[in-house]
Design a protein around this motif. Structure first.
Motif, PDB file in Angstrom:
ATOM      1  N   ALA A  85       0.925  -1.140   0.009  1.00 42.09           N
ATOM      2  CA  ALA A  85      -0.028  -0.023  -0.069  1.00 42.09           C
ATOM      3  C   ALA A  85       0.959   1.385  -0.110  1.00 42.09           C
ATOM      4  O   ALA A  85       0.569   2.402  -0.911  1.00 42.09           O
ATOM      5  N   LEU A  86       1.869   1.276   0.819  1.00 40.22           N
ATOM      6  CA  LEU A  86       3.007   2.505   0.734  1.00 40.22           C
ATOM      7  C   LEU A  86       3.402   2.474  -0.576  1.00 40.22           C
ATOM      8  O   LEU A  86       3.900   3.666  -0.965  1.00 40.22           O
ATOM      9  N   GLY A  87       3.947   1.470  -1.194  1.00 38.95           N
ATOM     10  CA  GLY A  87       4.439   1.396  -2.403  1.00 38.95           C
ATOM     11  C   GLY A  87       3.529   1.896  -3.457  1.00 38.95           C
ATOM     12  O   GLY A  87       4.125   2.949  -4.384  1.00 38.95           O
ATOM     13  N   GLN A  88       2.283   1.497  -3.345  1.00 42.24           N
ATOM     14  CA  GLN A  88       1.294   2.123  -4.453  1.00 42.24           C
ATOM     15  C   GLN A  88       1.281   3.619  -4.304  1.00 42.24           C
ATOM     16  O   GLN A  88       0.996   4.470  -5.544  1.00 42.24           O
ATOM     17  N   THR A  89       1.618   4.540  -3.165  1.00 40.77           N
ATOM     18  CA  THR A  89       1.580   5.695  -2.975  1.00 40.77           C
ATOM     19  C   THR A  89       2.797   6.601  -3.885  1.00 40.77           C
ATOM     20  O   THR A  89       2.817   7.554  -4.269  1.00 40.77           O
ATOM     21  N   LEU A  90       3.565   5.591  -4.566  1.00 38.75           N
ATOM     22  CA  LEU A  90       5.015   6.009  -5.228  1.00 38.75           C
ATOM     23  C   LEU A  90       4.455   6.041  -6.609  1.00 38.75           C
ATOM     24  O   LEU A  90       5.228   6.844  -7.492  1.00 38.75           O
ATOM     25  N   VAL A  91       3.252   5.489  -7.101  1.00 39.32           N
ATOM     26  CA  VAL A  91       2.935   5.292  -8.308  1.00 39.32           C
ATOM     27  C   VAL A  91       2.695   6.947  -9.146  1.00 39.32           C
ATOM     28  O   VAL A  91       3.369   7.003 -10.297  1.00 39.32           O
ATOM     29  N   PRO A  92       2.032   7.696  -8.685  1.00 36.32           N
ATOM     30  CA  PRO A  92       2.056   9.107  -9.324  1.00 36.32           C
ATOM     31  C   PRO A  92       3.349   9.786  -9.167  1.00 36.32           C
ATOM     32  O   PRO A  92       3.561  10.402 -10.394  1.00 36.32           O
ATOM     33  N   ILE A  93       4.127   9.336  -8.308  1.00 38.15           N
ATOM     34  CA  ILE A  93       5.613   9.854  -8.541  1.00 38.15           C
ATOM     35  C   ILE A  93       6.493   9.450  -9.601  1.00 38.15           C
ATOM     36  O   ILE A  93       7.090  10.217 -10.273  1.00 38.15           O
ATOM     37  N   VAL A  94       6.369   7.914  -9.554  1.00 46.75           N
ATOM     38  CA  VAL A  94       7.260   7.313 -10.647  1.00 46.75           C
ATOM     39  C   VAL A  94       6.828   7.606 -12.015  1.00 46.75           C
ATOM     40  O   VAL A  94       7.412   7.974 -13.036  1.00 46.75           O
ATOM     41  N   ASP A  95       5.648   7.756 -12.089  1.00 53.07           N
ATOM     42  CA  ASP A  95       4.627   7.998 -13.393  1.00 53.07           C
ATOM     43  C   ASP A  95       5.040   9.519 -13.701  1.00 53.07           C
ATOM     44  O   ASP A  95       5.468   9.440 -15.097  1.00 53.07           O
ATOM     45  N   ALA A  96       5.247  10.513 -12.987  1.00 52.53           N
ATOM     46  CA  ALA A  96       5.773  11.836 -13.267  1.00 52.53           C
ATOM     47  C   ALA A  96       7.095  11.744 -13.708  1.00 52.53           C
ATOM     48  O   ALA A  96       7.595  12.361 -14.720  1.00 52.53           O
ATOM     49  N   LEU A  97       8.108  11.108 -13.145  1.00 49.78           N
ATOM     50  CA  LEU A  97       9.395  11.052 -13.388  1.00 49.78           C
ATOM     51  C   LEU A  97       9.363  10.348 -14.723  1.00 49.78           C
ATOM     52  O   LEU A  97      10.189  10.444 -15.675  1.00 49.78           O
ATOM     53  N   CYS A  98       8.634   9.385 -15.225  1.00 45.82           N
ATOM     54  CA  CYS A  98       8.459   8.499 -16.495  1.00 45.82           C
ATOM     55  C   CYS A  98       8.143   9.722 -17.717  1.00 45.82           C
ATOM     56  O   CYS A  98       8.846   9.851 -18.625  1.00 45.82           O
ATOM     57  N   LYS A  99       7.091  10.571 -17.316  1.00 47.91           N
ATOM     58  CA  LYS A  99       6.527  11.388 -18.173  1.00 47.91           C
ATOM     59  C   LYS A  99       7.452  12.612 -18.321  1.00 47.91           C
ATOM     60  O   LYS A  99       7.840  13.099 -19.621  1.00 47.91           O
TER      61      LYS A  99
END
Length: 114
Positions: A85-99
């Motif tokens: 669940a904590l790792g899921q909170t990183l999804v928007p951050i890693v997605d932004a890094l990818c973009k």
């Protein structure tokens, strides 16, 4: 999570970079955003990471509560990794890094690696 270590951080950015700032940590999170993966699948996705380094980074992510590791008692051993669940909170951050990385390649006039 190591609460003593968390108390030693001097700012939130330092804490965030310690958790995902490892050489392959953000890439591991990115791969696990697609779903649960076996160790061998992560190795194939990150061929530049040595087995030792990949194991180390996965262990650190697990210790920080970002990655869940499940070991199945079969022969040969089967290990699967997924985001907590904590790792899921990183999804928007890693997605932004990818973009951002995609834009970086585009601005540099370089083909975006697949």
């Amino acid at each position: 999570m190591n609460m003593d270590r968390i108390r030693e951080y001097r700012c939130p950015v330092e804490a965030a970079m310690d958790v995902i700032g490892g050489k392959y940590k953000a890439q591991i999170v990115y791969e696990l955003m697609q779903g649960t993966k076996r160790y061998s699948e992560l190795q194939k996705a990150l061929p530049q990471a040595t087995p030792r380094m990949l194991s180390k980074q996965l262990k650190e992510l697990e210790e920080d509560g970002v990655v869940n590791r499940v070991l199945y008692p079969v022969v040969p051993p089967k290990t699967e990794y997924s985001l907590t669940a904590l790792g899921q909170t990183l999804v928007p951050i890693v997605d932004a890094l990818c973009k951002w990385g995609h834009s970086y390649f585009t601005l540099a006039g370089v083909d975006v690696p697949e």
